[in-house]
Design an enzyme around this catalytic site. Structure first.
Site, PDB file in Angstrom:
ATOM      1  N   ASP A  29       0.832  -1.203   0.000  1.00  0.00           N
ATOM      2  CA  ASP A  29       0.000   0.000   0.000  1.00  0.00           C
ATOM      3  C   ASP A  29       0.872   1.261   0.000  1.00  0.00           C
ATOM      4  O   ASP A  29       1.985   1.253   0.536  1.00  0.00           O
ATOM      5  CB  ASP A  29      -0.893  -0.031   1.243  1.00  0.00           C
ATOM      6  CG  ASP A  29      -2.139   0.820   1.075  1.00  0.00           C
ATOM      7  OD1 ASP A  29      -2.371   1.326  -0.046  1.00  0.00           O
ATOM      8  OD2 ASP A  29      -2.864   0.987   2.054  1.00  0.00           O
ATOM      9  N   ASN A  77     -10.497  -3.307  -6.205  1.00  0.00           N
ATOM     10  CA  ASN A  77      -9.714  -2.314  -6.960  1.00  0.00           C
ATOM     11  C   ASN A  77     -10.331  -1.933  -8.309  1.00  0.00           C
ATOM     12  O   ASN A  77      -9.937  -0.945  -8.926  1.00  0.00           O
ATOM     13  CB  ASN A  77      -8.263  -2.792  -7.183  1.00  0.00           C
ATOM     14  CG  ASN A  77      -7.402  -2.708  -5.945  1.00  0.00           C
ATOM     15  OD1 ASN A  77      -6.437  -3.466  -5.794  1.00  0.00           O
ATOM     16  ND2 ASN A  77      -7.728  -1.797  -5.041  1.00  0.00           N
TER      17      ASN A  77
END
Ligand code: FPP
Length: 249
Positions: A29, A77
């Protein structure tokens, strides 16, 4: 071009070779924030993130950690801007095509977990090729979670098992943890001992929900593109300082 020296070529002396995790999973991330902080488009962060992942894979090999799993793209996503999703799909494909030769030379066995059937066809064929070509390699097991969701993985395992029961091929009494595992995407791959998440969020984000049951979790504020060998060393040091009890006293 100047070549940066690779720090920590060998396992740092204060890490115990015997107590290293056998499998490390990473939630990569912070790519977007890394790019934003430099006034760059988000995609540059993903591009840099690939270099980080590549060196982490080599580091695992250098230090004797046999398996690495990376969360490249979650089922959630798809909700990102279309151009970012398209960039990521093209990036995965390009990286696979470009790195296959080196993966063969370095004896890496790559596999993918997730619902791969809805990925662009050209990416699916690169995935299939890389898995087929590297399947007999005996070095590090590198797993890439792509269009992966932990809940979805569990639901599809339930569907597969229910179908066997419906056909009379399986008795419900025979359903136990080991049978269930055989219907997960990760069948045959050990469970991660250590989960690393970069950029500070304290969440699992639908990653390997079943497999992470007893993993140690390490969260660092460092953004993924900056996660280098020194950062990995810190994570392993903390891992080795923890006592793993697996629910026992
Ligand atoms: C999360 O950062 C990162 C991703 C969704 C993509 C990660 C993918 C790679 C590093 C490429 C891997 C390539 C292969 C072939 C395995 P973010 O965009 O959520 O960052 P932010 O939280 O700062 O916005």
């Amino acid at each position: 071009m100047t070549v940066k020296p690779i720090l920590f070529n060998n396992l740092p002396a204060d890490l115990d070779q015997v107590r290293l995790p056998k499998h490390v999973a990473v939630i990569m991330d912070g790519n977007g924030r890394w790019a934003k902080g430099r006034g760059l488009p988000r995609i540059m962060g993903h591009q840099r993130g690939v270099d980080t992942l590549k060196d982490l894979l080599r580091c695992c090999r250098d230090w004797g950690i046999p398996a690495l799993t990376a969360y490249a793209f979650s089922t959630e996503n798809w909700g990102r801007p279309l151009e970012e999703v398209e960039f990521l799909m093209t990036l995965f494909e390009r990286v696979l095509r470009r790195e296959l030769r080196e993966m063969m030379e370095e004896n890496v066995r790559i596999s993918f977990v997730g619902n791969l059937e809805v990925l662009p066809l050209s990416l699916q064929s690169e995935i299939a090729r890389s898995m087929k070509d590297t399947q007999d390699n005996t070095g590090i097991q590198f797993t890439v979670a792509t269009n992966y969701g932990g809940r979805q993985e569990i639901v599809q395992a339930c569907q597969a098992i229910a179908t066997l029961v419906q056909k009379g091929l399986l008795n419900p009494n025979e359903i136990d943890e080991s049978l269930f595992e055989r219907h997960l995407y990760t069948t045959g791959i050990s469970h991660p001992d250590l989960l690393i998440r970069t950029s500070g969020e304290m969440r699992i984000s639908n990653f390997l929900l079943w497999q992470l049951a007893y993993a140690e979790i390490y969260v660092t504020q460092t953004l993924w593109p900056d996660f280098n060998r020194e950062e990995f060393y810190k994570a392993l040091l903390e891992y080795q300082q923890r006592e793993r009890r697996f629910g026992k006293v």
